[in-house]
Design a protein around this motif. Structure first.
Motif, PDB file in Angstrom:
ATOM      1  N   ALA A 173      39.183  29.096  32.791  1.00  0.00           N
ATOM      2  CA  ALA A 173      38.893  28.080  33.513  1.00  0.00           C
ATOM      3  C   ALA A 173      39.209  26.818  32.854  1.00  0.00           C
ATOM      4  O   ALA A 173      39.361  25.689  33.528  1.00  0.00           O
ATOM      5  CB  ALA A 173      37.274  28.020  33.361  1.00  0.00           C
ATOM      6  N   ALA A 174      39.766  26.852  31.558  1.00  0.00           N
ATOM      7  CA  ALA A 174      40.253  25.600  30.903  1.00  0.00           C
ATOM      8  C   ALA A 174      41.731  25.293  31.662  1.00  0.00           C
ATOM      9  O   ALA A 174      42.342  23.869  31.219  1.00  0.00           O
ATOM     10  CB  ALA A 174      40.324  25.716  29.615  1.00  0.00           C
ATOM     11  N   THR A 175      42.383  26.055  32.185  1.00  0.00           N
ATOM     12  CA  THR A 175      43.756  25.840  32.788  1.00  0.00           C
ATOM     13  C   THR A 175      43.575  25.286  34.274  1.00  0.00           C
ATOM     14  O   THR A 175      44.591  25.451  34.908  1.00  0.00           O
ATOM     15  CB  THR A 175      44.685  27.239  32.757  1.00  0.00           C
ATOM     16  N   VAL A 176      42.400  25.239  34.799  1.00  0.00           N
ATOM     17  CA  VAL A 176      42.167  25.000  36.216  1.00  0.00           C
ATOM     18  C   VAL A 176      41.881  23.380  36.335  1.00  0.00           C
ATOM     19  O   VAL A 176      40.702  22.971  35.775  1.00  0.00           O
ATOM     20  CB  VAL A 176      41.029  25.906  36.957  1.00  0.00           C
ATOM     21  N   ASP A 177      42.503  22.636  37.069  1.00  0.00           N
ATOM     22  CA  ASP A 177      42.401  21.355  37.127  1.00  0.00           C
ATOM     23  C   ASP A 177      41.542  21.197  38.412  1.00  0.00           C
ATOM     24  O   ASP A 177      42.344  21.350  39.737  1.00  0.00           O
ATOM     25  CB  ASP A 177      43.867  20.512  36.954  1.00  0.00           C
ATOM     26  N   THR A 178      40.342  20.489  38.476  1.00  0.00           N
ATOM     27  CA  THR A 178      39.607  20.048  39.770  1.00  0.00           C
ATOM     28  C   THR A 178      39.566  18.671  39.931  1.00  0.00           C
ATOM     29  O   THR A 178      38.626  18.311  40.626  1.00  0.00           O
ATOM     30  CB  THR A 178      38.238  21.035  39.531  1.00  0.00           C
ATOM     31  N   SER A 179      40.198  17.726  39.039  1.00  0.00           N
ATOM     32  CA  SER A 179      40.019  16.357  39.125  1.00  0.00           C
ATOM     33  C   SER A 179      40.666  15.679  40.147  1.00  0.00           C
ATOM     34  O   SER A 179      40.278  14.747  40.728  1.00  0.00           O
ATOM     35  CB  SER A 179      40.528  15.747  37.927  1.00  0.00           C
TER      36      SER A 179
ATOM     37  N   TRP B 106      41.336  36.583  38.761  1.00  0.00           N
ATOM     38  CA  TRP B 106      41.434  35.944  39.986  1.00  0.00           C
ATOM     39  C   TRP B 106      40.885  34.523  39.980  1.00  0.00           C
ATOM     40  O   TRP B 106      39.651  34.101  39.465  1.00  0.00           O
ATOM     41  CB  TRP B 106      40.494  36.638  41.120  1.00  0.00           C
ATOM     42  N   ILE B 107      41.664  33.579  40.715  1.00  0.00           N
ATOM     43  CA  ILE B 107      41.177  32.090  40.865  1.00  0.00           C
ATOM     44  C   ILE B 107      40.943  31.757  42.038  1.00  0.00           C
ATOM     45  O   ILE B 107      42.007  31.927  43.073  1.00  0.00           O
ATOM     46  CB  ILE B 107      42.059  31.090  39.896  1.00  0.00           C
ATOM     47  N   TYR B 108      39.830  31.253  42.412  1.00  0.00           N
ATOM     48  CA  TYR B 108      39.403  31.011  43.989  1.00  0.00           C
ATOM     49  C   TYR B 108      39.377  29.253  43.860  1.00  0.00           C
ATOM     50  O   TYR B 108      38.527  29.039  43.219  1.00  0.00           O
ATOM     51  CB  TYR B 108      38.248  31.746  44.447  1.00  0.00           C
ATOM     52  N   ALA B 109      39.714  28.929  44.958  1.00  0.00           N
ATOM     53  CA  ALA B 109      39.352  27.516  45.353  1.00  0.00           C
ATOM     54  C   ALA B 109      38.514  27.505  46.919  1.00  0.00           C
ATOM     55  O   ALA B 109      38.972  27.690  47.631  1.00  0.00           O
ATOM     56  CB  ALA B 109      40.487  26.465  45.634  1.00  0.00           C
TER      57      ALA B 109
ATOM     58  N   CYS C   6      33.392  39.724  36.504  1.00  0.00           N
ATOM     59  CA  CYS C   6      32.239  38.693  36.085  1.00  0.00           C
ATOM     60  C   CYS C   6      32.860  37.321  36.642  1.00  0.00           C
ATOM     61  O   CYS C   6      34.025  36.997  36.563  1.00  0.00           O
ATOM     62  CB  CYS C   6      32.039  38.265  34.384  1.00  0.00           C
ATOM     63  N   ALA C   7      32.071  36.715  37.546  1.00  0.00           N
ATOM     64  CA  ALA C   7      32.536  35.374  38.205  1.00  0.00           C
ATOM     65  C   ALA C   7      31.791  34.344  37.258  1.00  0.00           C
ATOM     66  O   ALA C   7      30.575  34.315  36.816  1.00  0.00           O
ATOM     67  CB  ALA C   7      32.144  35.398  39.683  1.00  0.00           C
ATOM     68  N   ARG C   8      32.748  33.037  37.077  1.00  0.00           N
ATOM     69  CA  ARG C   8      32.329  32.046  36.388  1.00  0.00           C
ATOM     70  C   ARG C   8      32.834  30.745  37.078  1.00  0.00           C
ATOM     71  O   ARG C   8      33.999  30.466  37.237  1.00  0.00           O
ATOM     72  CB  ARG C   8      32.798  32.109  34.945  1.00  0.00           C
ATOM     73  N   PRO C   9      32.019  29.787  37.400  1.00  0.00           N
ATOM     74  CA  PRO C   9      32.401  28.524  38.020  1.00  0.00           C
ATOM     75  C   PRO C   9      33.444  27.626  37.083  1.00  0.00           C
ATOM     76  O   PRO C   9      32.916  27.940  35.899  1.00  0.00           O
ATOM     77  CB  PRO C   9      31.256  27.804  38.503  1.00  0.00           C
TER      78      PRO C   9
ATOM     79  N   ASP D 266      31.389  19.917  39.562  1.00  0.00           N
ATOM     80  CA  ASP D 266      30.249  20.117  40.585  1.00  0.00           C
ATOM     81  C   ASP D 266      30.021  20.231  41.674  1.00  0.00           C
ATOM     82  O   ASP D 266      28.830  20.706  42.131  1.00  0.00           O
ATOM     83  CB  ASP D 266      29.451  18.392  40.364  1.00  0.00           C
ATOM     84  N   THR D 267      31.178  20.601  42.555  1.00  0.00           N
ATOM     85  CA  THR D 267      31.289  20.822  43.685  1.00  0.00           C
ATOM     86  C   THR D 267      30.895  22.489  43.735  1.00  0.00           C
ATOM     87  O   THR D 267      30.858  23.095  44.910  1.00  0.00           O
ATOM     88  CB  THR D 267      32.349  20.247  44.551  1.00  0.00           C
ATOM     89  N   GLY D 268      31.367  23.176  42.772  1.00  0.00           N
ATOM     90  CA  GLY D 268      31.483  24.419  42.880  1.00  0.00           C
ATOM     91  C   GLY D 268      32.875  25.038  43.536  1.00  0.00           C
ATOM     92  O   GLY D 268      32.795  26.196  44.136  1.00  0.00           O
ATOM     93  N   ALA D 269      33.812  24.061  43.972  1.00  0.00           N
ATOM     94  CA  ALA D 269      34.929  24.518  44.630  1.00  0.00           C
ATOM     95  C   ALA D 269      35.868  25.617  44.041  1.00  0.00           C
ATOM     96  O   ALA D 269      36.566  26.487  44.376  1.00  0.00           O
ATOM     97  CB  ALA D 269      35.572  23.273  45.042  1.00  0.00           C
ATOM     98  N   ALA D 270      35.738  25.682  42.577  1.00  0.00           N
ATOM     99  CA  ALA D 270      36.841  26.678  41.874  1.00  0.00           C
ATOM    100  C   ALA D 270      35.948  27.720  41.099  1.00  0.00           C
ATOM    101  O   ALA D 270      34.957  27.325  40.506  1.00  0.00           O
ATOM    102  CB  ALA D 270      37.768  25.865  41.021  1.00  0.00           C
ATOM    103  N   THR D 271      36.397  29.002  41.217  1.00  0.00           N
ATOM    104  CA  THR D 271      35.638  29.795  40.523  1.00  0.00           C
ATOM    105  C   THR D 271      36.649  30.793  39.759  1.00  0.00           C
ATOM    106  O   THR D 271      37.654  31.288  40.389  1.00  0.00           O
ATOM    107  CB  THR D 271      34.620  30.827  41.591  1.00  0.00           C
TER     108      THR D 271
END
Length: 457
Positions: free
Chosen positions: A60-66, A86-89, A133-136, A141-146
């Protein structure tokens, strides 16, 4: 079913106790094994979930949601991070493991977890159990990435299965040891019982006077030994009673029978007058009545004596109790109890009731003939107890002394005293049934002395 059950049921107490112990230990082992392996499997699953969450946090540290779109940043060693990740938007799959297909079972399971939102775990099957296991993504805050991570549970399940087999092997070894140790312990515990059985067989064969209570044993076996000793005492008393009854019947009936035979021989030797015939008939009838009295007395007493339980009694309290009763019955006669030696040594091998029945006829006889005083003297003797009953009356005529203990005989039937002449024979009969004796002892110029000898208790 009954035949099958009885065939496999142990026929010895040792086998039955060992089977009960084995069954109890088996139930306990099964419960403990199931509980232990359930805890181990849960612990291993928690370990797998912790590892998955740690990997999900690193990815999750490699996912940018800004920005407007979710981006996956390039990092050194991303091949390791992308393994089973698996990475989901939202519902859109951004990345998946190189070995997984877009429509594979693991991808479908990962998509379902991501669609549910939040942090959750589930188990899927793809060539074996796989934990996902899934982790946002933190900060989104929008929960767009998991991020969904997966871990093969086969090593964990293999460890759990190995532990289960080891537990079953340990249980089997412990059950075998339990059965063997139980049989050994029960066998050692029952060894005194086998010894007692062998002793009982040997003692019954040789009519031994040995007792089970003479050897120190555990409390339960000591009680059993006491019960067996009481049973042996009763059997020996009954056998002794039967032998004594046979001897006394033969002895007591010999004189009346001899008298009848002599009268008949005398009557048949020549012709007799009517008066001589009548005298012969009266003599025969008198002898027959004497025989009937003897039989009734001995048989009635035999029934009473057979019902008396063996035991012991303290002599002095019994004598004092009899003296108190005698003093109340004839207050003009002084009844005195004289004890020689410690009272604790005066223990007779008969019950209180039997001791009273032996001494009471002698005391009644002494009271019947005493002038002023009756003495009950008690002292110990080697292997037994001696009780003397002495009065200061006229004593026993020398001519009547041989007939003292014959049933129905009295020195002077017209002396004005009651009695049927059965008390002294009964006293001797009872004493002999207990292994003792009653006899008359010359007391000197006046009075009479009767001596009771009884085995010690």
């Amino acid at each position: 079913m009954r035949t099958f059950t009885s065939r496999w049921r142990p026929h010895t107490l040792r086998g039955r106790l060992s089977l009960v112990a084995l069954t109890t230990a088996t139930l306990l082992m099964v419960i403990l094994t199931v509980a232990f392996n359930t805890v181990v499997r849960r612990h291993l699953q928690h370990q797998a979930d912790d590892e998955l969450r740690t990997r999900a946090t690193a990815v999750a540290a490699t996912v940018d949601t800004s920005g407007a779109r979710v981006r996956v940043l390039e990092t050194p060693g991303e091949e390791l991070l992308d393994t089973n990740v698996w990475i989901y938007a939202g519902d859109r799959l951004l990345e998946k493991p190189p070995s997984a297909t877009a429509t594979g079972p693991l991808t479908r399971a990962a998509g379902e977890l991501a669609a549910r939102g939040g942090t959750r775990c589930a188990t899927a099957w793809a060539h074996g159990p796989v934990r996902l296991c899934a982790r946002p993504v933190p900060g989104d805050d929008t929960g767009a990435a998991t991020v969904v991570t997966a871990l093969d549970l086969s090593p964990y399940r293999g460890s759990a299965d190995t532990l289960l087999l080891a537990s079953l092997a340990l249980d089997a070894a412990m059950l075998a040891c339990t059965y063997a140790l139980t049989r050994l312990a029960v066998g050692r515990a029952l060894r005194p019982v086998r010894t007692m059985t062998d002793h009982a067989t040997r003692w019954s064969a040789v009519a031994s006077d040995e007792r089970f209570g003479s050897v120190a044993r555990p409390a339960e076996l000591a009680r059993l030994g006491g019960s067996l000793d009481a049973l042996l005492d009763r059997i020996r008393a009954l056998l002794r009673h039967e032998r004594q009854l046979t001897r006394e019947l033969s002895h007591e009936l010999r004189n009346p029978l001899a008298r009848i035979i002599a009268e008949l021989d005398w009557w048949q030797s020549r012709s007799r007058s009517a008066e001589e015939t009548r005298a012969t008939h009266e003599a025969i009838a008198d002898a027959a009545r004497s025989m009937r009295t003897i039989c009734d007395t001995l048989l009635d007493d035999a029934r009473d004596s057979a019902s008396a339980a063996p035991g012991t009694s303290e002599v002095v309290p019994v004598l004092r109790r009899l003296a108190d009763r005698a003093g109340a019955a004839r207050p003009e006669v002084e009844v005195e109890v004289v004890v020689s030696g410690p009272e604790s040594d005066l223990v007779a091998g008969v019950p209180d009731a039997l001791l009273e029945r032996i001494v009471s006829p002698l005391l009644d006889n002494a009271l019947r003939h005493a002038c002023d005083r009756v003495q009950l003297r008690a002292r110990a003797r080697p292997g037994g107890v001696r009780v003397e009953v002495t009065d200061d009356g006229p004593g026993v005529p020398a001519s009547f002394a041989p007939q003292l203990f014959q049933p129905g005989r009295r020195a002077d039937p017209g002396d004005g005293h009651g009695g049927a002449g059965l008390g002294l024979p009964l006293a001797r009969r009872l004493a002999r049934s207990a292994g003792g004796e009653v006899r008359h002892e010359e007391a000197g110029a006046t009075g009479a002395t009767f001596v009771v000898g009884l085995p010690s208790g």
